[in-house]
Design an enzyme around this catalytic site. Structure first.
Site, mmCIF file in Angstrom:
data_model
loop_
_atom_site.group_PDB
_atom_site.id
_atom_site.type_symbol
_atom_site.label_atom_id
_atom_site.label_comp_id
_atom_site.label_asym_id
_atom_site.label_seq_id
_atom_site.Cartn_x
_atom_site.Cartn_y
_atom_site.Cartn_z
ATOM 1 N N ASP A 229 -27.147 4.999 -3.300
ATOM 2 C CA ASP A 229 -25.717 4.697 -3.148
ATOM 3 C C ASP A 229 -25.666 3.275 -2.596
ATOM 4 O O ASP A 229 -25.524 3.047 -1.405
ATOM 5 C CB ASP A 229 -25.068 5.701 -2.198
ATOM 6 C CG ASP A 229 -23.570 5.530 -2.116
ATOM 7 O OD1 ASP A 229 -22.974 5.023 -3.086
ATOM 8 O OD2 ASP A 229 -22.989 5.890 -1.074
ATOM 9 N N CYS B 45 -19.413 2.434 -5.080
ATOM 10 C CA CYS B 45 -17.970 2.674 -4.924
ATOM 11 C C CYS B 45 -17.227 1.406 -5.344
ATOM 12 O O CYS B 45 -16.266 0.991 -4.706
ATOM 13 C CB CYS B 45 -17.610 3.106 -3.516
ATOM 14 S SG CYS B 45 -18.137 1.973 -2.201
ATOM 15 N N ASP C 84 -32.163 4.205 6.021
ATOM 16 C CA ASP C 84 -31.233 3.080 6.014
ATOM 17 C C ASP C 84 -31.909 1.943 6.769
ATOM 18 O O ASP C 84 -32.955 2.128 7.396
ATOM 19 C CB ASP C 84 -29.884 3.448 6.626
ATOM 20 C CG ASP C 84 -28.733 2.755 5.904
ATOM 21 O OD1 ASP C 84 -27.987 3.411 5.166
ATOM 22 O OD2 ASP C 84 -28.603 1.516 6.069
ATOM 23 N N ALA D 159 -26.924 6.199 5.154
ATOM 24 C CA ALA D 159 -25.901 6.297 6.191
ATOM 25 C C ALA D 159 -24.505 6.208 5.565
ATOM 26 O O ALA D 159 -24.312 5.484 4.584
ATOM 27 C CB ALA D 159 -26.094 5.194 7.224
ATOM 28 N N PRO D 160 -23.533 6.957 6.108
ATOM 29 C CA PRO D 160 -23.573 7.771 7.328
ATOM 30 C C PRO D 160 -24.157 9.165 7.171
ATOM 31 O O PRO D 160 -24.301 9.879 8.149
ATOM 32 C CB PRO D 160 -22.093 7.851 7.718
ATOM 33 C CG PRO D 160 -21.371 7.796 6.419
ATOM 34 C CD PRO D 160 -22.153 6.843 5.555
ATOM 35 N N GLY D 161 -24.474 9.591 5.940
ATOM 36 C CA GLY D 161 -25.190 10.844 5.774
ATOM 37 C C GLY D 161 -24.447 11.946 5.041
ATOM 38 O O GLY D 161 -24.977 13.054 4.896
ATOM 39 N N GLY D 162 -23.232 11.680 4.560
ATOM 40 C CA GLY D 162 -22.477 12.714 3.870
ATOM 41 C C GLY D 162 -23.169 13.211 2.615
ATOM 42 O O GLY D 162 -23.262 14.424 2.368
ATOM 43 N N LYS D 163 -23.687 12.293 1.808
ATOM 44 C CA LYS D 163 -24.369 12.694 0.576
ATOM 45 C C LYS D 163 -25.717 13.329 0.891
ATOM 46 O O LYS D 163 -26.164 14.255 0.199
ATOM 47 C CB LYS D 163 -24.536 11.488 -0.349
ATOM 48 C CG LYS D 163 -23.203 10.873 -0.790
ATOM 49 C CD LYS D 163 -23.419 9.656 -1.660
ATOM 50 C CE LYS D 163 -22.100 8.980 -2.004
ATOM 51 N NZ LYS D 163 -21.481 8.328 -0.822
ATOM 52 N N CYS E 94 -30.219 4.701 0.681
ATOM 53 C CA CYS E 94 -29.174 3.952 1.416
ATOM 54 C C CYS E 94 -28.224 4.992 1.983
ATOM 55 O O CYS E 94 -27.080 5.107 1.556
ATOM 56 C CB CYS E 94 -28.446 2.974 0.490
ATOM 57 S SG CYS E 94 -29.504 1.817 -0.393
#
Length: 460
Positions: A345, A398, A301, A279-283, A277
């Site tokens: 996530d 989160c 995604d 997006a947005p791609g930080g992890k 999952c």
């Protein structure tokens, strides 16, 4: 003439409270019509601050007007709310200008008959700002504690009651105050291009002062200046290749708690990793850096727009070990059991991120937890099918609430005897991992948004 920032703030607030858009979408829409960066910043500050304190404002409006809020036109109510924020929380905004614009906004909204009412309520609130009709802090009385947390600190009663019951009144109060405090801009150094130390030096040279994040090894908190949209954001591309490429940025914007999820995932070079999952791609890009850009990292995604955003993030970061696909993690995934690590996530209520997204607390209700938990368990089950023997799933949210965290994990382990809890290790901050092996960040303890993560290992 109504100040452009106030008009934009009103339009965004109406979109959010009218359920036409969430806060990020509403702000993006109105900011696109503002030419001056100062107006864009002020509009965002007004809308976000209004939503943070909306519960308190509604009590003030109800008492001063002597009317139930459902008898006020929604347009008038939002005008009163956003102007109260300016009067009570923005010292640099002249009271007379804010009130005059509120009256003009009322007329522009087609509610001219309420203009004098708006003027009277706001001037009365301005005069009484030192003694507004809000519940006082009263510790030791259960009902009074909830009144204070709900109204004076502006959080839904059902949510603060949960926090108080789990952690106590003082912790719940500190949590609410954390959510009501604007967040500093936090960056993560793109270690595919630069170290945190080199990034901090470059930012300093550009007039941007930062301090290292408390827990995350690659994070910087901006204390002065604005690095966004500047040439510095893309300095890495020019420094390496020359020209005007808009790729390979030296940093991404990412909250510290979010950065820590990739840290505890512990992706390593040569692994096969799935970010299901993503997006947005930080992890995704953080794990690619942990892997030294060696191995294979599949990032997926479900929605085309999210996949395009994910692909852009990966491409800009220069992460060459990443492949982006479109896949629905709520359905069986198109892979065999080949992955060393699967990060989920998962979609969640977002109740851990109220500091940045205060609209969430007014949109969510406990009635949504069963459906969310059902989706989360389905995604976790699908992830389990593609993990190799001896591999791991990292399940994260989160959310602050156990229905989406502990209970989903317990239900999964009950149904999947081939998996076991793999206690997470975080030597730099062992207090973030409980005796149960679960990773949690808590606003009142850690000064971070509320995130949750747990590792589940498949037995060989």
């Amino acid at each position: 003439m109504i100040a452009p920032a106030r008009l934009a703030a009103y339009e965004a607030l109406r979109a959010v409270n009218g359920r036409a858009a969430d806060l990020p979408a509403a702000l993006a829409r109105v900011r696109s019509g503002l030419r001056d960066e100062r107006d864009r910043a002020l509009a965002g500050e007004i809308v976000t601050g209004t939503l943070r304190w909306q519960g308190a404002f509604d009590r003030v409006i109800g008492v001063l007007s002597g009317r139930p809020l459902d008898r006020l036109d929604p347009e008038v109510l939002d005008i009163l709310r956003l102007t109260l924020f300016q009067l009570l929380h923005l010292d640099r905004v002249p009271a007379s200008a804010a009130v005059n614009d509120a009256v003009q906004l009322t007329r522009k909204a087609g509610k001219s008959s309420s203009a004098s009412f708006v003027n009277a309520i706001l001037r009365r609130a301005s005069r009484q700002r030192a003694g507004l009709p809000l519940p006082p802090r009263t510790a030791g009385d259960a009902a009074a504690e909830l009144d204070y947390l709900e109204t004076t600190l502006s959080h839904p009663r059902w949510l603060v009651e949960r926090w108080r019951d789990r952690y106590g009144f003082e912790a719940a109060e500190a949590w609410c105050r954390f959510n009501n405090t604007p967040a500093a801009l936090t960056l993560r150094a793109n270690r595919l291009q630069v170290t945190r130390e080199s990034l901090a030096e470059a930012l300093h040279a550009a007039g941007v002062e930062t301090t290292p994040t408390r827990f995350a090894p690659d994070g910087l908190v901006v204390r002065r200046g604005n690095p966004l949209g500047s040439d510095l954001e893309f300095q890495g591309a020019r420094g390496a290749r020359g020209g005007n490429s808009r790729s390979d940025p030296w940093f991404v914007v990412q909250d510290e708690a979010s950065q820590l999820v990739a840290v505890v995932a512990r992706a390593t070079a040569g692994q096969r990793v799935l970010d299901a999952c993503a997006a947005p791609g930080g992890k995704t890009t953080a794990m690619a850096a942990d892997m030294g850009d060696r191995g294979l990292l599949i990032a997926s995604d479900v929605r085309p727009k999210r996949v395009r955003l994910l692909a852009e993030t990966v491409r800009n970061a220069g992460a060459r070990c990443v492949r982006v696909i479109q896949a629905n993690a709520a359905q069986p995934l198109p892979f065999a059991d080949v992955f060393d690590l699967v990060l989920i996530d998962t979609p969640c209520s977002g109740l851990g991120t109220l500091r940045r997204d205060p609209d969430i607390k007014w949109r969510r209700s406990p009635d949504e937890f069963p459906a969310l938990a059902s989706l989360q368990l389905r995604i976790l089950t699908n992830a389990a099918a593609v993990v190799r023997g001896g591999g791991r799933i990292l399940y994260s949210t989160c959310s602050s609430e156990i229905e989406e965290n502990d209970e989903v994990v317990e239900r999964f382990l009950t149904a999947h005897s081939g998996f076991r809890l793999s206690p997470l290790q975080f030597p730099a901050a062992p207090e973030l991992v409980g005796s149960d092996g679960y990773f949690r960040t808590l606003p009142f303890r850690d000064g971070l948004e509320a995130f949750f993560a747990v590792a589940l290992a498949r037995q060989p």
